[in-house]
Design an enzyme around this catalytic site. Structure first.
Site, PDB file in Angstrom:
ATOM      1  N   SER A  91       0.868  -1.180   0.000  1.00 49.06           N
ATOM      2  CA  SER A  91       0.000   0.000   0.000  1.00 49.06           C
ATOM      3  C   SER A  91       0.897   1.220   0.000  1.00 49.06           C
ATOM      4  O   SER A  91       1.821   1.310   0.811  1.00 49.06           O
ATOM      5  CB  SER A  91      -0.913   0.014   1.232  1.00 49.06           C
ATOM      6  N   GLY A  92       0.632   2.164  -0.894  1.00 53.11           N
ATOM      7  CA  GLY A  92       1.472   3.354  -0.963  1.00 53.11           C
ATOM      8  C   GLY A  92       1.388   4.206   0.287  1.00 53.11           C
ATOM      9  O   GLY A  92       2.416   4.613   0.847  1.00 53.11           O
ATOM     10  N   SER A  93       0.168   4.500   0.753  1.00 55.63           N
ATOM     11  CA  SER A  93       0.030   5.337   1.947  1.00 55.63           C
ATOM     12  C   SER A  93       0.649   4.657   3.158  1.00 55.63           C
ATOM     13  O   SER A  93       1.311   5.308   3.982  1.00 55.63           O
ATOM     14  CB  SER A  93      -1.441   5.673   2.210  1.00 55.63           C
ATOM     15  N   CYS A 253      -4.353   7.126  -2.359  1.00 49.88           N
ATOM     16  CA  CYS A 253      -4.093   5.718  -2.676  1.00 49.88           C
ATOM     17  C   CYS A 253      -2.888   5.567  -3.606  1.00 49.88           C
ATOM     18  O   CYS A 253      -2.990   5.782  -4.817  1.00 49.88           O
ATOM     19  CB  CYS A 253      -5.321   5.051  -3.281  1.00 49.88           C
TER      20      CYS A 253
END
Length: 343
Positions: A91-93, A253
């Site tokens: 997940s980027g965040s 996102c």
């Protein structure tokens, strides 16, 4: 009161999206690789994830990242994304939250003005470049795993909206990306509940109608999220990723923005060197950039970079009590939504 057995957690968010980091007290997770460890959490023993991500210790808008020692020699740390429905590979965040936590706590030495952090994930090696000043992590740029399109304009038959079209793309996990006007909604805060319900309904339909599998990591074989999108005339995109059991991502996102870049590239609307602004439902922003082109298996792919900022705002210690009747957690539909029974 004894806290001899406890979990130590840093409270972190990225553009409003929870991305807490479990930094101490976790049990050893079996597996030779981070992917093996993630599969163990999903297929053998979900107890740690359930303890951390469900009531009474958590609410539906909650993620805890399990910090791990790397399983490959070229990485500084590893992590797995723990959410109420399952453990996820990337997940980027959450990756931005993990890098921020590692640097601001000194677990990885901060070097100003830029620190490079290499993260071992179930989706592959993530290279992060953090801009640092006065002991703070001001931004994190993630050189994400290659992003690629599996299918453009995949038809999805729905009882409510008829046949809609979805772009199926991988940006660390698989996404179904859908123009929001197909479901008669706008990406605005007051529509969050309706977007969440639409996304969870469409995700269930996708499981029956669209099959996916990563060409090089066969166990990555599900569409993890439905992401609604709204392209703007200036080239930016407003995003709304929906997550089981029925909520929306507060951040723009990162993996979804990577998948969106792959879609734009496949349509000839973006090329190497191009940047796009991704904006969330609450106005948070990421910058998404195409660094280059590659292949994944036999599929054309891009090399995406995602830039955003995370914030460490507190600490938490959770007691491990063998007498706790809700050690596996619970979830109720009053706050978790109508899909709660599928968790």
């Amino acid at each position: 009161m004894s806290f001899e057995k406890s979990l130590d957690i840093l409270l972190v968010h990225c553009q409003g999206e929870s991305g807490n980091v479990l930094v101490g007290g976790a049990p050893e997770i079996p597996g030779a690789t981070i992917l093996d460890k993630m599969n163990h959490l999903n297929q053998v023993d979900p107890s740690l994830r359930l303890f951390l991500t469900r009531e009474p210790r958590a609410q539906v808008v909650h993620t805890t990242n399990l910090l791990l020692a790397p399983t490959r020699p070229d990485a500084d740390a590893g992590f797995i994304v723990l959410q109420p429905d399952r453990a996820h590979p990337m997940s980027g965040s959450n990756c931005i939250c993990v890098v921020t936590a590692l640097l601001e706590t000194g677990r990885v030495k901060m070097v100003e003005p830029e620190t490079v952090v290499r993260l071992d994930t179930a989706a592959g090696l993530i290279l992060a470049r953090a801009r640092c000043e006065n002991g703070r992590c001001l931004s994190v740029s993630l050189d994400n795993v290659p992003a690629f399109v599996q299918q453009l304009d995949a038809p999805v038959s729905t009882p409510q909206w008829g046949t809609i079209r979805a772009d199926i793309a991988f940006g660390g996990v698989f996404y179904a990306q859908i123009d929001v006007d197909q479901v008669g909604l706008r990406i605005v805060p007051e529509a969050a509940r309706a977007l969440a319900e639409a996304g969870t309904e469409i995700k269930a339909l996708l499981a029956e109608q669209v099959a996916v599998q990563h060409p090089e990591i066969p166990s990555l074989d599900e569409i993890a999220y439905v992401m609604f999108r709204d392209y703007r005339p200036d080239g930016s995109v407003v995003t709304c990723t929906t997550l089981k059991p029925g909520r929306v991502d507060r951040s723009p996102c990162g993996t979804g923005s990577s998948a969106n870049l792959a879609v734009l590239h496949a349509r000839g609307l973006a090329r190497t060197g191009d940047r796009r602004l991704s904006r969330s439902i609450i106005g948070g922003t990421f910058t998404a950039e195409i660094l280059g082109e590659t292949t994944v298996g036999d599929r054309p792919a891009i090399l995406p970079r995602i830039t955003g900022q995370g914030y460490v705002f507190g600490r938490q210690q959770l007691r491990l009590d063998p007498q706790d009747p809700f050690a596996q957690g619970f979830a109720l539909s009053d706050t978790w939504g109508p899909q709660v029974g599928e968790l």
